[in-house]
Design a protein around this motif. Structure first.
Motif, PDB file in Angstrom:
ATOM      1  N   ALA A   1     -34.843 -10.933 -76.693  1.00  0.00           N
ATOM      2  CA  ALA A   1     -35.725 -11.295 -77.340  1.00  0.00           C
ATOM      3  C   ALA A   1     -35.518 -10.959 -78.774  1.00  0.00           C
ATOM      4  CB  ALA A   1     -37.103 -11.552 -76.844  1.00  0.00           C
TER       5      ALA A   1
ATOM      6  N   LYS B   1     -35.255  -8.051 -71.030  1.00  0.00           N
ATOM      7  CA  LYS B   1     -35.803  -9.534 -71.557  1.00  0.00           C
ATOM      8  C   LYS B   1     -36.113  -9.211 -72.705  1.00  0.00           C
ATOM      9  CE  LYS B   1     -37.542 -12.566 -68.756  1.00  0.00           C
ATOM     10  NZ  LYS B   1     -38.498 -13.521 -67.925  1.00  0.00           N
TER      11      LYS B   1
ATOM     12  N   GLU C   1     -33.924 -20.503 -73.965  1.00  0.00           N
ATOM     13  CA  GLU C   1     -35.441 -20.786 -74.411  1.00  0.00           C
ATOM     14  C   GLU C   1     -35.424 -19.505 -75.669  1.00  0.00           C
ATOM     15  OE1 GLU C   1     -37.204 -23.194 -73.301  1.00  0.00           O
ATOM     16  OE2 GLU C   1     -35.444 -23.796 -72.298  1.00  0.00           O
ATOM     17  N   MET C   2     -34.883 -18.387 -75.592  1.00  0.00           N
ATOM     18  CA  MET C   2     -35.107 -17.601 -76.672  1.00  0.00           C
ATOM     19  C   MET C   2     -34.489 -18.005 -78.025  1.00  0.00           C
ATOM     20  SD  MET C   2     -33.995 -14.149 -74.693  1.00  0.00           S
ATOM     21  CE  MET C   2     -34.792 -13.274 -73.446  1.00  0.00           C
TER      22      MET C   2
ATOM     23  N   GLU D   1     -40.551 -23.208 -68.616  1.00  0.00           N
ATOM     24  CA  GLU D   1     -41.100 -22.126 -67.819  1.00  0.00           C
ATOM     25  C   GLU D   1     -39.742 -21.539 -67.206  1.00  0.00           C
ATOM     26  OE1 GLU D   1     -44.121 -20.774 -64.223  1.00  0.00           O
ATOM     27  OE2 GLU D   1     -43.559 -22.896 -64.420  1.00  0.00           O
ATOM     28  N   SER D   2     -39.698 -20.341 -67.092  1.00  0.00           N
ATOM     29  CA  SER D   2     -38.442 -19.613 -66.220  1.00  0.00           C
ATOM     30  C   SER D   2     -38.351 -20.391 -65.021  1.00  0.00           C
ATOM     31  CB  SER D   2     -38.909 -18.244 -66.176  1.00  0.00           C
ATOM     32  OG  SER D   2     -37.797 -17.782 -65.367  1.00  0.00           O
TER      33      SER D   2
ATOM     34  N   SER E   1     -33.359 -17.622 -69.640  1.00  0.00           N
ATOM     35  CA  SER E   1     -34.033 -17.399 -70.530  1.00  0.00           C
ATOM     36  C   SER E   1     -33.036 -17.411 -71.901  1.00  0.00           C
ATOM     37  CB  SER E   1     -34.561 -16.091 -70.653  1.00  0.00           C
ATOM     38  OG  SER E   1     -35.758 -16.037 -69.676  1.00  0.00           O
ATOM     39  N   TYR E   2     -31.776 -17.471 -71.880  1.00  0.00           N
ATOM     40  CA  TYR E   2     -30.953 -17.308 -73.133  1.00  0.00           C
ATOM     41  C   TYR E   2     -31.392 -18.594 -73.952  1.00  0.00           C
ATOM     42  CZ  TYR E   2     -27.958 -13.908 -71.117  1.00  0.00           C
ATOM     43  OH  TYR E   2     -27.494 -12.585 -70.536  1.00  0.00           O
TER      44      TYR E   2
END
Length: 406
Positions: free
Chosen positions: A114, A110, A139-140, A22-23, A136-137
């Motif tokens: 993605a 965002k 996780e993407m 999770e972020s 988020s980088y």
């Protein structure tokens, strides 16, 4: 009687979602809201959200769009007028020439990031992520089944990765570089010379692309903003992402965009067509008004952010143990908090990680911040300075008092 063993069924969730985190910023903000709902006076410095209202002329444009009936589906990559205005913006602010078919408007920057990652990265491809990085980088990249290769900038160099570091990290599997400037979380800004040297490295490795996150472009305290795409030797391999949330205080409008060479833009449009299609029609008309109105309102906000940065730096310099470089942009401070790791809290618990420290500050000082682990810098912590002056003064008074107990 014979006994039977009941075997719990395996989770129905995909391995993809189970592997994803999770972020961290959203998770911390959630904890903050829970405490506020219980009546606690929490000061939230965990979210990267301007505390300013969206400028009135932008709101008026949205109301006008509603009154004129712009309530239908839009083209997937955005309404033509907005894509042209984005091209005009790139020409005006960045000296970059794009055509509307190279622009894809998305539901926030965002989504643009993605789209680009999912359109470029194959399983096993390496993605060099300049660290500290936005949460988020990685996780993407994980979602695209790529391999993140964090490249850590030093505190002495304002957390910025050097061209020499990049050269040493590139392999035959490297597909993409991801970075932000001004940087979230550090506030560092790459200079023209630094990006020129990075472009020179990329020029020697024609299989490598770059994803340049410029969402904080207007929140810059050192003057010139330089885009990697300005260097002609790599322009066709740079995807530039930007949006409206920070510079125009439009976080809730969810409006971002990317610019890239036409085949990459078309791929991002295809990806988006199967996930969200075109973003909100009303938000797009508001964004059009924002760009046509120039950046005067953004410049006014920047002066407030500069004042708040200086206010916070003046306070934290008197907090023993914090090492806080001066951010050149964005609206965060990102101190090294390693001096407090390993210490004992008043309840006897050990502060082993910056996450432990963040939770301690939340519970003891009622100040919400984000631990550095999420940004690839486990010895650091991010505090947003996008809050009113009196809130910032009180927040760091509490931080100082809580840290003194350790």
């Amino acid at each position: 009687m014979s006994s039977t063993t009941t075997i719990a069924p395996a989770s129905p969730l995909s391995s993809r979602i189970q592997a994803m985190h999770e972020s961290a910023t959203i998770a911390m903000a959630k904890k903050c809201r829970e405490l506020i709902a219980k009546g606690f006076d929490v000061i939230n410095l965990s979210f990267g959200e301007p505390d300013f209202q969206t400028p009135q002329y932008i709101k008026d444009a949205a109301k006008e769009a509603l009154d004129k009936g712009f309530t239908f589906y839009t083209p997937v990559p955005g309404i033509p007028e907005l894509r042209q205005a984005i091209c005009d913006k790139f020409k005006r602010d960045n000296q970059l020439d794009f055509q509307p078919n190279q622009i894809v408007v998305s539901t926030g920057a965002k989504q643009a990031l993605a789209n680009a990652v999912l359109s470029l990265v194959n399983p096993g491809d390496e993605v060099i992520v300049f660290s500290p990085y936005w949460v988020s980088y990685e996780e993407m990249v994980k979602l695209a089944e790529g391999t993140s290769v964090p490249l850590v900038g030093t505190l002495e160099n304002d957390y910025k990765v050097t061209a020499a570091q990049l050269e040493a990290a590139i392999t035959e599997r490297t597909k993409l570089i991801m970075y932000s400037s001004p940087c979230n979380p550090t506030g560092s800004v790459f200079s023209r010379q630094e990006l020129s040297e990075i472009a020179a490295v990329m020029a020697r490795h024609p299989q490598v692309f770059a994803l340049a996150d410029e969402i904080y472009e207007y929140i810059n305290f050192v003057g010139e903003h330089v885009s990697l795409a300005q260097f002609p030797e790599v322009k066709d391999r740079v995807i530039t992402v930007n949006g409206f949330s920070k510079g125009y205080a439009m976080t809730g409008w969810r409006l971002g965009y990317l610019a890239a060479r036409q085949d990459i833009a078309a791929a991002c449009e295809k990806m988006q067509s199967q996930i969200t299609s075109g973003t909100c029609s009303i938000a797009q008309h508001a964004g059009l008004a924002a760009l046509r109105g120039g950046r005067a309102s953004a410049d006014e906000m920047v002066e407030a952010y500069r004042r708040r940065r200086d206010l916070v730096l003046d306070i934290v310099k008197d907090i023993p143990g914090l090492k806080t470089p001066t951010p050149s942009g964005a609206f965060y401070v990102f101190p090294d908090v390693s001096a407090f790791l390993g210490r004992t809290a008043p309840d006897g618990s050990i502060i082993s990680t910056s996450m432990d420290l963040a939770l301690y500050l939340l519970n003891d000082g009622l100040v919400s911040a984000v631990s550095g682990e999420a940004f690839g810098a486990p010895e650091c912590m991010r505090f947003s300075t996008a809050a009113a002056d009196d809130k910032l003064v009180e927040a760091f008074r509490r931080v100082k008092a809580s840290l003194a107990k350790l």
